[in-house]
Design an enzyme around this catalytic site. Structure first.
Site, short mmCIF file in Angstrom:
data_model
loop_
_atom_site.label_atom_id
_atom_site.label_comp_id
_atom_site.label_asym_id
_atom_site.label_seq_id
_atom_site.Cartn_x
_atom_site.Cartn_y
_atom_site.Cartn_z
N SER A 117 0.86 -1.18 0.00
CA SER A 117 0.00 0.00 0.00
C SER A 117 0.89 1.23 0.00
CB SER A 117 -0.88 0.01 1.25
OG SER A 117 -1.50 1.28 1.43
N TYR A 140 -1.70 -0.65 10.29
CA TYR A 140 -1.83 -0.94 8.86
C TYR A 140 -0.55 -0.53 8.12
CZ TYR A 140 -3.79 -1.00 4.14
OH TYR A 140 -4.03 -1.24 2.80
#
Length: 275
Positions: free
Chosen positions: A128, A141
């Site tokens: 990501s 995350y």
């Protein structure tokens, strides 16, 4: 000759789009997900929890025995948890590490030797833009995605000369169902619903669909690219993280306690500008 691809998290979003894109190119696609029924809509289904090492080892053995060693592995399965670091519980950390990081480790560990043994292939690990974009609201995350990035770079070096390439793809803001499923540590049910709905609205208005990420994954495989950000924002954040990490740290601080309010205001500007 049958060419096999394995895609995890293939029931929806980026995983589903990637499985369909690979299938359209004539590959036999094994679609792994907790939701095998939905995964079966994109290829050959297999129900597995990527965070379960024993289950993933069994899955890899099943693929080898039933279909042969894969030519392509896309480690895509992931979950999201938002909120302040101090609101994240140990259970939150264990869950997100098990899925986002260890799920990738398991895929590489159990399928990698099969691919190296056949002397060719490609592994794509989906990270990501959060891997290189510090955020006050995505500590767990971002940490797991940064781990996926470094794992991919290290594995690429180790597998150099074996015929197996390794790429890491870093999507930015992509319109998928992950926003609906995101949990927000420390938020009550009403606030969590508000944040989910806001990010979904933002994605629907401003973000490309998962096909953009699937296209980037195909590009990474075909060109053997080491790192591929997806979306202009992801490329911009990557460039800034290389040019001036200090700017990225300042932006993380300026995010404030409630970046959702800022996002809502920005959404209003974009909406007014499009009328």
């Amino acid at each position: 000759m049958t060419v096999v691809a394995v895609v995890t998290g293939a029931a929806s979003g980026i995983g589903r789009a990637t499985a369909l894109a690979l299938g359209a190119r004539g590959l036999t696609v094994i679609c792994a997900d907790l939701d095998a029924e939905r995964a079966g809509e994109a290829g050959i289904p297999y129900a597995v929890d990527v965070g379960d090492a024993a289950a993933m080892e069994h899955f890899a053995a099943w693929v080898r025995d039933e279909h042969g060693a894969p030519a392509i592995l896309v480690n895509n399965a992931g979950i999201a948890v938002g909120g302040s670091f101090f609101d994240h519980s140990i259970a939150d950390w264990r869950q997100i590490v098990d899925v986002n990081l260890m799920g990738v480790v398991h895929g590489c560990l159990f399928f990698g030797p099969q691919m190296a043994g056949r002397g060719r292939g490609h592994i794509v690990n989906v990270a990501s833009a959060a891997a290189y974009t510090p955020s006050r609201m995505l500590p767990a995350y971002g940490a797991t995605k940064a781990g996926v990035l470094m794992l991919s770079e290290s594995l690429r070096a180790e597998l150099s000369g074996t015929g197996v390439g390794v790429s890491v793809v870093c999507p930015g803001f992509i319109a998928t169902g992950i926003y609906r499923a995101t949990r927000y540590a420390g938020a009550d049910a009403a606030e969590e619903t508000k944040r989910r709905e806001l990010t979904e609205r933002l994605a629907a208005r401003l973000a490309p669909g998962p096909e953009a990420a699937a296209k980037a994954i195909i590009h990474a495989i075909e060109r053997d690219r080491p790192l591929v950000p997806v979306t202009a924002g992801a490329w911009g954040a990557y460039a800034m993280s290389r040019i001036s990490p200090a700017v990225m740290r300042r932006l993380a601080r300026l995010g404030g306690e409630d970046p959702f309010l800022l996002a809502e205001r920005l959404t209003g500007l974009f909406t007014r500008g499009s009328r």
